[in-house]
Design an enzyme around this catalytic site. Structure first.
Site, PDB file in Angstrom:
ATOM      1  N   GLU A   7      -0.120  -0.986   5.929  1.00  0.00           N
ATOM      2  CA  GLU A   7       0.979  -0.468   6.740  1.00  0.00           C
ATOM      3  C   GLU A   7       0.831   1.022   6.957  1.00  0.00           C
ATOM      4  OE1 GLU A   7       4.752   1.052   8.104  1.00  0.00           O
ATOM      5  OE2 GLU A   7       3.747   1.635   6.267  1.00  0.00           O
ATOM      6  N   ASP A  61       0.848  -1.197   0.000  1.00  0.00           N
ATOM      7  CA  ASP A  61       0.000   0.000   0.000  1.00  0.00           C
ATOM      8  C   ASP A  61       0.880   1.242   0.000  1.00  0.00           C
ATOM      9  OD1 ASP A  61       0.809  -0.452   2.734  1.00  0.00           O
ATOM     10  OD2 ASP A  61      -0.812   0.843   3.447  1.00  0.00           O
TER      11      ASP A  61
HETATM   12  N1  BES Z   1       8.566   2.985   5.597  1.00  0.00           N
HETATM   13  C1  BES Z   1       7.918   3.735   6.609  1.00  0.00           C
HETATM   14  C2  BES Z   1       8.589   3.597   7.955  1.00  0.00           C
HETATM   15  C3  BES Z   1       9.911   4.301   8.070  1.00  0.00           C
HETATM   16  C4  BES Z   1      10.013   5.646   7.787  1.00  0.00           C
HETATM   17  C5  BES Z   1      10.999   3.594   8.507  1.00  0.00           C
HETATM   18  C6  BES Z   1      11.241   6.281   7.916  1.00  0.00           C
HETATM   19  C7  BES Z   1      12.197   4.213   8.639  1.00  0.00           C
HETATM   20  C8  BES Z   1      12.328   5.556   8.348  1.00  0.00           C
HETATM   21  C9  BES Z   1       6.484   3.271   6.738  1.00  0.00           C
HETATM   22  O1  BES Z   1       5.868   3.023   5.508  1.00  0.00           O
HETATM   23  C10 BES Z   1       5.662   4.358   7.371  1.00  0.00           C
HETATM   24  O2  BES Z   1       5.507   5.388   6.778  1.00  0.00           O
HETATM   25  N2  BES Z   1       5.118   4.086   8.538  1.00  0.00           N
HETATM   26  C11 BES Z   1       4.183   4.945   9.155  1.00  0.00           C
HETATM   27  C12 BES Z   1       3.478   4.111  10.167  1.00  0.00           C
HETATM   28  C13 BES Z   1       2.241   4.689  10.756  1.00  0.00           C
HETATM   29  C14 BES Z   1       1.196   5.012   9.740  1.00  0.00           C
HETATM   30  C15 BES Z   1       1.685   3.762  11.792  1.00  0.00           C
HETATM   31  C16 BES Z   1       4.902   6.117   9.770  1.00  0.00           C
HETATM   32  O3  BES Z   1       6.045   5.990  10.237  1.00  0.00           O
HETATM   33  O4  BES Z   1       4.331   7.212   9.757  1.00  0.00           O
HETATM   34 MN    MN Z   2       7.069   1.920   4.312  1.00  0.00          MN
HETATM   35 MN    MN Z   3       5.260   5.010   4.661  1.00  0.00          MN
END
Ligand code: BES
Ligand code: MN
Ligand code: MN
Length: 456
Positions: A153, A88
């Site tokens: 996610e 997604d």
């Molecule tokens: N890939 C990211 C997580 C991430 C961002 C890891 C920067 C390392 C560095 C993931 O897709 C993401 O955006 N996660 C969300 C999770 C939330 C919606 C629960 C986030 O971090 O905002």
């Molecule tokens: Mn991600």
């Molecule tokens: Mn993300």
């Protein structure tokens, strides 16, 4: 490995175009109008995995978006890797700021631009290509691989936790592999061992029953936008510590050792500031920038809505105001507990004349991995082979909610070997993935499964 690398070399001319197909599917999980596209994207993943040689790839329905599961288990004496990724993507707004359309992948300056290029389709795709090369070269993978892809996610992984609990046997493995984080810098191979958690809240302030003429009523009733601003202004103190009682209770202090490790990294504060085009970097007193984003909790307003926001002037006294506020958490903060502290704080500072309601949208726990896992050693060697440089250990400020579920429910460590870059524009217009790192990622992934089979 020679034959595997040969396969990659022969095929890589077609990678960008094929990745473009994956990126063309607008699998925006938060937008109900894209639910069909999200589903189609799950089917696309399943079909690609079958095509590569995963015999029983399937789409599994949930009460939300589907999960894709596949496995290749013909290496009985070798360890098993559970690969996790998400298909997604985030919404594309503000779409007018994209240089080229977000779902038409375009290559410029050695980067592929599209929503999902870095986060996370492009990185998932790198592993597909590594598996494809192994299977094409030798008809087998060096170790067992289970593939778990989710479509929620970006909206908190609500249905994945229960699925993992119910299917713990099916998902049993020795380690989790994730490529969903940036490298420390382009071309600098990086392994990430920590992520922040999240507590996402909404504040609703209600004034009069409806919007009012600000001439007839201004001065007589409270203004919800101002009331909300008053509330928000209490959330941090003058040194930019979060001023919510209880917030820091369970924050583990940074060890001197870890602070030293962070300081050794080639981080250029000025270049970082210039890249972001901010006049000055600001944050919690007493901590460096890397410490602030990797290992200290933070609080941000993600959205503010109230009153008249169109062109020109409208003399109106709004009836309501809303703020979306999220807090990034570090070990051992707990999202539920923090939500409670936040609610109590906001209620205690609510100004007179308005009704304030606090809602929790979602949360995720922070994650810290042990760095001496055999799979981390294998990943370090694989990255060295692919990028020809020493791997650096990083933490990241973002959140991957499922990492703690893997730890708690399956007892599994997540190895986070990301190929994005700090300027990948994830969640923003012009998201991109540097092709050099993408190709390095395919090679690193190919080496990883081999190195881990030998190590594990
Ligand atoms: N890939 C990211 C997580 C991430 C961002 C890891 C920067 C390392 C560095 C993931 O897709 C993401 O955006 N996660 C969300 C999770 C939330 C919606 C629960 C986030 O971090 O905002
Ligand atoms: Mn991600
Ligand atoms: Mn993300």
């Amino acid at each position: 490995m020679e034959k595997v690398l040969e396969q990659i070399h022969e095929r890589q001319g077609g990678y960008v175009e094929e990745l473009g197909e994956f990126l063309a599917i607008p699998s925006v999980s938060t937008d109900p109008s894209h639910a069909g596209d999200v589903h189609r994207c799950a089917e696309y993943c399943r079909d690609r995995l079958s095509g590569i040689g995963f015999p029983d790839a399937e789409v599994i329905e949930t009460d939300g978006h589907p999960i894709v599961l596949a496995q290749w288990l013909d290496a009985p004496s070798s360890p098993t890797v559970l690969f996790y990724g998400h298909y997604d993507v985030q919404p594309v707004d503000p779409i007018e700021l994209w240089t080229t359309p977000p779902f038409e992948a375009t290559v410029r300056d050695g980067r592929i631009f599209a929503r999902g290029s870095a986060d996370d389709k492009g990185q998932v795709f790198a592993h597909w290509k590594a598996w494809e090369a192994h299977l094409a070269a030798h008809g087998r993978l060096p170790c067992n691989v289970k593939v778990l892809l989710e479509g929620e996610e970006e909206i908190g992984s609500e249905h994945l936790g229960p699925f993992i609990e119910k299917n713990a046997d099916r998902l049993a493995a020795d380690v989790v592999m994730i490529s969903d984080s940036p490298m420390f810098a382009s071309g600098v191979p990086s392994l990430c061992y920590g992520l922040r958690g999240l507590c996402y809240m909404e504040i609703h302030v209600q004034g009069a029953r409806s919007d009012l003429h600000s001439g007839s009523f201004g001065g007589a009733v409270a203004n919800p936008a101002l009331a909300l601003a008053e509330i928000l202004a209490t959330l941090k103190d003058h040194e930019r510590h979060v001023a919510i009682e209880g917030f820091y209770d369970r924050v583990l202090p940074l060890s001197d050792e870890e602070r030293n490790e962070f300081r050794k990294l080639p981080f250029d504060e000025n270049a970082y500031r210039r890249e972001l085009e901010v006049p000055e970097l600001v944050g919690e007193a007493g901590f460096t920038t890397l410490e602030r984003v990797w290992a200290r909790p933070s609080l941000d307003v993600n959205g503010l809505v109230s009153g008249f926001t169109g062109e020109g002037a409208k003399t109106v006294l709004p009836a309501r105001a809303t703020a979306k506020v999220s807090m990034r958490l570090v070990p051992d903060q707990d999202p539920e507990a923090v939500a409670g502290f936040f609610r109590r704080h906001v209620e205690s500072v609510a100004p007179a004349g308005v009704t304030v309601e606090v809602r929790k949208l979602h949360g995720a726990k922070p994650y810290l991995a042990p760095i001496d896992h055999p799979a981390n050693r294998a990943a370090r060697r694989a990255l060295g082979l692919a990028f020809g440089a020493e791997t650096v250990m990083t933490r990241e400020g973002g959140t991957i909610p499922v990492t703690t579920t893997f730890q708690e429910r399956l007892g599994l460590t997540s190895v986070m070997m990301g190929f994005g870059t700090p300027d990948e524009n994830a969640h923003a217009p012009d998201e991109n993935l540097a092709l050099e790192n993408f190709h390095g990622g395919v090679v690193a992934a190919a080496h990883f499964y081999k190195e881990y089979a030998e190590e594990g």
